[in-house]
Motif scaffolding. Sequence first.
Motif, PDB file in Angstrom:
ATOM      1  N   TYR A   1       0.838  -1.200   0.000  1.00 12.79           N
ATOM      2  CA  TYR A   1       0.000   0.000   0.000  1.00 12.79           C
ATOM      3  C   TYR A   1       0.871   1.247   0.000  1.00 12.79           C
ATOM      4  N   ARG A   2       0.481   2.241  -0.795  1.00 16.61           N
ATOM      5  CA  ARG A   2       1.219   3.504  -0.838  1.00 16.61           C
ATOM      6  C   ARG A   2       0.424   4.675  -0.277  1.00 16.61           C
ATOM      7  N   ILE A   3      -0.789   4.904  -0.804  1.00 19.86           N
ATOM      8  CA  ILE A   3      -1.548   6.086  -0.406  1.00 19.86           C
ATOM      9  C   ILE A   3      -3.005   5.906  -0.820  1.00 19.86           C
ATOM     10  N   THR A   4      -3.899   6.682  -0.199  1.00 17.98           N
ATOM     11  CA  THR A   4      -5.295   6.774  -0.605  1.00 17.98           C
ATOM     12  C   THR A   4      -5.545   8.160  -1.168  1.00 17.98           C
ATOM     13  N   LEU A   5      -6.179   8.215  -2.323  1.00 16.96           N
ATOM     14  CA  LEU A   5      -6.467   9.494  -2.956  1.00 16.96           C
ATOM     15  C   LEU A   5      -7.784  10.049  -2.441  1.00 16.96           C
ATOM     16  N   ALA A   6      -7.807  11.332  -2.187  1.00 17.07           N
ATOM     17  CA  ALA A   6      -9.022  11.976  -1.695  1.00 17.07           C
ATOM     18  C   ALA A   6      -8.993  13.438  -2.088  1.00 17.07           C
ATOM     19  N   GLY A   7     -10.170  14.000  -2.319  1.00 14.68           N
ATOM     20  CA  GLY A   7     -10.293  15.413  -2.642  1.00 14.68           C
ATOM     21  C   GLY A   7     -11.018  16.155  -1.550  1.00 14.68           C
ATOM     22  N   SER A   8     -11.522  17.347  -1.901  1.00 11.26           N
ATOM     23  CA  SER A   8     -12.234  18.171  -0.929  1.00 11.26           C
ATOM     24  C   SER A   8     -13.612  17.596  -0.655  1.00 11.26           C
ATOM     25  N   THR A   9     -14.110  17.750   0.555  1.00  3.97           N
ATOM     26  CA  THR A   9     -15.417  17.226   0.935  1.00  3.97           C
ATOM     27  C   THR A   9     -16.512  17.838   0.061  1.00  3.97           C
ATOM     28  N   GLY A  10     -17.252  16.967  -0.620  1.00  3.91           N
ATOM     29  CA  GLY A  10     -18.348  17.426  -1.451  1.00  3.91           C
ATOM     30  C   GLY A  10     -17.937  18.028  -2.772  1.00  3.91           C
ATOM     31  N   GLY A  11     -16.641  18.044  -3.056  1.00  4.60           N
ATOM     32  CA  GLY A  11     -16.164  18.672  -4.279  1.00  4.60           C
ATOM     33  C   GLY A  11     -15.376  17.720  -5.135  1.00  4.60           C
ATOM     34  N   PRO A  12     -14.586  18.277  -6.058  1.00  4.61           N
ATOM     35  CA  PRO A  12     -13.773  17.429  -6.928  1.00  4.61           C
ATOM     36  C   PRO A  12     -12.853  16.507  -6.129  1.00  4.61           C
ATOM     37  N   GLY A  13     -12.800  15.246  -6.545  1.00  7.07           N
ATOM     38  CA  GLY A  13     -11.984  14.261  -5.850  1.00  7.07           C
ATOM     39  C   GLY A  13     -12.695  13.566  -4.716  1.00  7.07           C
TER      40      GLY A  13
ATOM     41  N   TRP B   1      -7.568  18.397  -8.328  1.00  5.29           N
ATOM     42  CA  TRP B   1      -8.801  17.757  -8.767  1.00  5.29           C
ATOM     43  C   TRP B   1      -9.715  18.706  -9.521  1.00  5.29           C
ATOM     44  N   SER B   2     -10.422  18.165 -10.492  1.00  2.11           N
ATOM     45  CA  SER B   2     -11.529  18.837 -11.159  1.00  2.11           C
ATOM     46  C   SER B   2     -12.561  17.772 -11.495  1.00  2.11           C
ATOM     47  N   MET B   3     -13.738  18.174 -11.943  1.00  6.26           N
ATOM     48  CA  MET B   3     -14.764  17.181 -12.265  1.00  6.26           C
ATOM     49  C   MET B   3     -15.728  17.750 -13.286  1.00  6.26           C
ATOM     50  N   TRP B   4     -16.447  16.841 -13.974  1.00  5.84           N
ATOM     51  CA  TRP B   4     -17.491  17.263 -14.881  1.00  5.84           C
ATOM     52  C   TRP B   4     -18.585  16.204 -14.904  1.00  5.84           C
ATOM     53  N   GLY B   5     -19.731  16.606 -15.451  1.00  2.00           N
ATOM     54  CA  GLY B   5     -20.856  15.683 -15.564  1.00  2.00           C
ATOM     55  C   GLY B   5     -22.030  16.104 -14.712  1.00  2.00           C
ATOM     56  N   GLY B   6     -22.833  15.135 -14.315  1.00  2.00           N
ATOM     57  CA  GLY B   6     -24.070  15.348 -13.595  1.00  2.00           C
ATOM     58  C   GLY B   6     -25.117  14.397 -14.140  1.00  2.00           C
ATOM     59  N   PHE B   7     -26.167  14.178 -13.379  1.00  2.00           N
ATOM     60  CA  PHE B   7     -27.170  13.178 -13.761  1.00  2.00           C
ATOM     61  C   PHE B   7     -28.019  13.681 -14.913  1.00  2.00           C
ATOM     62  N   GLY B   8     -28.226  12.805 -15.917  1.00  2.00           N
ATOM     63  CA  GLY B   8     -29.106  13.146 -17.007  1.00  2.00           C
ATOM     64  C   GLY B   8     -28.745  12.410 -18.277  1.00  2.00           C
ATOM     65  N   GLY B   9     -29.473  12.735 -19.342  1.00  2.00           N
ATOM     66  CA  GLY B   9     -29.258  12.084 -20.624  1.00  2.00           C
ATOM     67  C   GLY B   9     -28.727  13.000 -21.704  1.00  2.00           C
ATOM     68  N   GLY B  10     -28.412  14.243 -21.349  1.00  2.00           N
ATOM     69  CA  GLY B  10     -27.895  15.185 -22.327  1.00  2.00           C
ATOM     70  C   GLY B  10     -26.411  14.999 -22.584  1.00  2.00           C
ATOM     71  N   ASN B  11     -25.884  15.767 -23.509  1.00  2.00           N
ATOM     72  CA  ASN B  11     -24.459  15.720 -23.785  1.00  2.00           C
ATOM     73  C   ASN B  11     -23.664  16.106 -22.536  1.00  2.00           C
ATOM     74  N   GLY B  12     -22.712  15.268 -22.166  1.00  2.00           N
ATOM     75  CA  GLY B  12     -21.890  15.552 -20.996  1.00  2.00           C
ATOM     76  C   GLY B  12     -22.518  15.151 -19.684  1.00  2.00           C
TER      77      GLY B  12
END
Length: 320
Positions: free
Chosen positions: A128-140, A179-190
């Motif tokens: 084991y080396r490390i666990t990755l984690a981001g900000s609470t409720g945000g990216p990562g 960290w960054s993120m994209w997306g969201g629930f749905g059926g549209g592009n992205g």
Amino acid sequence: MDGSKYVVSLIAMVTVSCALVGCAGGGSVDAPPQGGYEFAGRLLAPFQLPFGVAVDGGGAVYVTDAGNQRVVKFTSLGIPTLEWGSQGNGNGEFLMPTGIATGSSGNIYVADYFSGRTQVFDRTDGSYRITLAGSTGGPGNIANPYGIAYTRGFFETSRLWITDFTGHRVHMNTPTQGWSMWGGFGGGNGQFRNPCGIACARDGITVYVVDRGNHRIQQFSDTGNFIRQWGGRGDGPGQFEFPEGIAVNQKGQVLVADTQNHRVQKFTSKGVFIKQFGHFGDAEDPWGLNEPHGIAVAESGNTYVCDYGNDIVRIYIPEN
């Protein structure tokens, strides 16, 4: 079916063995020793729901064995060399390992679905080396990590992408920008309904995401700008039924594990259908598949598919 272009073998754990046990298309196969392969002083336990697969630059194969809460490392032809993990929440333990990717500096990244984390290990000994984690409720901050992809490059250009199955997003990490993120629930592009597998093209800046609940593939830039999508629900060429895994080969072609259609489909980089292989079948059927999940392509051209429902990993070896 693409049977004329491949020899099929298995990395199988049918009872207590782990070996190449079946072949079609004119190739040869090594039978397991009497009683199975002895590994680390004991017989290696059978697979229980092999989920994700990755191949490193040297051709070693890594499989997440979700039912056994472990990772198993093999040679390119299916001989086990290392295993690690057990059930639990501690470092090096798992609560259903899913996606897996090889990275730089000897790193192996493993998505640990029910513990909501991604763990990093040393590929040489599984430590084991490390666990990755981001900000609470945000990216990562990933509720249920599922698929993982990594692109190598100089320190500033290496990128890690992780899909969040229940968060309906893709998270990206770079050494310099975090960290960054994209997306969201749905059926549209992205947008997504339970994104699963993710793969990066050889250019390092084109990303393909399996949008499972929308029965399609979406293509993005490395920073999440939507490019195109293809698919739709069905069993015809270019259609999907709850797909899971994805990989890009040396030619830039995209291979998709079409899970509930029990097949693998191949496309151009722009989503034009090329061919398919596989059909519903058990472990004794050379071209059978039962809910294929993870898929990976080695530099040699070998394609590895986690045949989830049959508790085996299949190797598709291109014929010369």
